[in-house]
Design an enzyme around this catalytic site. Structure first.
Site, PDB file in Angstrom:
ATOM      1  N   GLU A  54      -9.922  -9.737   2.675  1.00  0.00           N
ATOM      2  CA  GLU A  54     -10.244  -8.344   2.388  1.00  0.00           C
ATOM      3  C   GLU A  54     -11.503  -8.217   1.540  1.00  0.00           C
ATOM      4  OE1 GLU A  54      -8.213  -4.315   0.443  1.00  0.00           O
ATOM      5  OE2 GLU A  54      -6.982  -6.086   0.835  1.00  0.00           O
ATOM      6  N   SER A 109       0.832  -1.210   0.000  1.00  0.00           N
ATOM      7  CA  SER A 109       0.000   0.000   0.000  1.00  0.00           C
ATOM      8  C   SER A 109       0.862   1.254   0.000  1.00  0.00           C
ATOM      9  CB  SER A 109      -0.917   0.006   1.228  1.00  0.00           C
ATOM     10  OG  SER A 109      -0.173  -0.225   2.422  1.00  0.00           O
TER      11      SER A 109
END
Length: 264
Positions: free
Chosen positions: A181, A46
């Site tokens: 997720e 990320s």
């Protein structure tokens, strides 16, 4: 506080104690999160979006992750440190071994890789060679272009069953931790109950063993797209350490994630 290990997380699961995880990319933030009691820190790819300004995580390199892993390692003494394997750095078993070696030598306690059954041989080989593995299924950001964007996965029966089967297979291959997720809360609950290893959710409801968020979302400093499952804790507390404590407390008492952060 004693150092968090994979055995610690297993004990948390067995005792029904919820635990927390945050991304971290430097020594200063990592030290703050560690001292406040965050159990797991992830040097996530990320960083390609929140630090480097890319639209997705694909441009991140092994060198990027290794650099930030070394930075975070210097700032912590308690939390379990996980490092992401970047896009196409684990396309073969041999490549996986090379990448994992670099990140473990940089200071990681565990490596995380995204994908399902095609990863089973790599997970098995890593485990046999003493490298703890965290698997990541559901919405896997490195496959964003295959999915056609950041979309909830597992909403239909066939895909839900596929994801559940992947979770079981990855555990059987040796994974010691699982991240799920952007899947429906009911599916996340079924996976968490079916597995003996700890399960960390992000956008997966409140019934997982742990919760993870990107630090920039927790502190309200993300630019561009803000995921529905995130929460700005700095806005309600006004101070970074207080924001982290609020996240830990709300995960512990089950108030985060709430219905507004959850997919059905």
């Amino acid at each position: 506080m004693s150092k968090v290990t994979t055995s610690t997380l297993m004990k948390f699961k067995q005792e029904g104690k919820k635990f927390t995880a945050l991304t971290a990319y430097d020594a200063s933030f990592a030290a703050a999160f560690d001292s406040e009691g965050v159990d797991v820190l992830l040097v996530g790819d990320s960083l390609g979006m929140v630090l480097q300004g890319h639209e997705d995580t694909l441009p991140v390199t092994v060198q990027d992750i290794a650099y930030h892993t070394r930075c975070v390692r210097r700032g912590i003494s308690r939390a379990l440190l996980i490092a992401d394997l970047p896009f196409m750095s684990y396309a073969t078993v041999e490549q996986t071994m090379t990448t994992a070696t670099a990140l473990m030598q940089a200071g990681a306690n565990m490596v995380k890789l995204e994908g399902g059954e095609w990863l089973l041989e790599s997970v098995k080989k890593l485990t046999e060679r003493g490298v703890p593995v965290c698997a990541h299924i559901g919405l896997t950001p490195q496959s964003v272009h295959v999915f056609g964007g950041f979309k909830v996965q597992g909403r239909d029966a066939d895909n839900a069953q596929r994801i559940l089967n992947e979770a079981k297979a990855l555990e059987a291959a040796g994974a010691q931790l699982l991240v799920i997720e952007c899947i429906p809360a009911s599916l996340a609950k079924a996976i968490t109950e079916a597995l003996s290893i700890p399960v960390i959710g992000i956008g997966a409801g409140k019934d997982t063993d742990g919760q993870i968020l990107v630090m920039h979302d927790v502190l309200g400093i993300s630019s561009g797209y803000i995921p529905r499952f995130s929460k700005n804790y700095l806005k309600q507390t006004g101070e970074i350490r207080a924001a982290v404590r609020a996240f830990i407390d709300e995960v512990a008492d089950g108030s985060f994630p709430g219905p507004e952060h959850t997919f059905n």
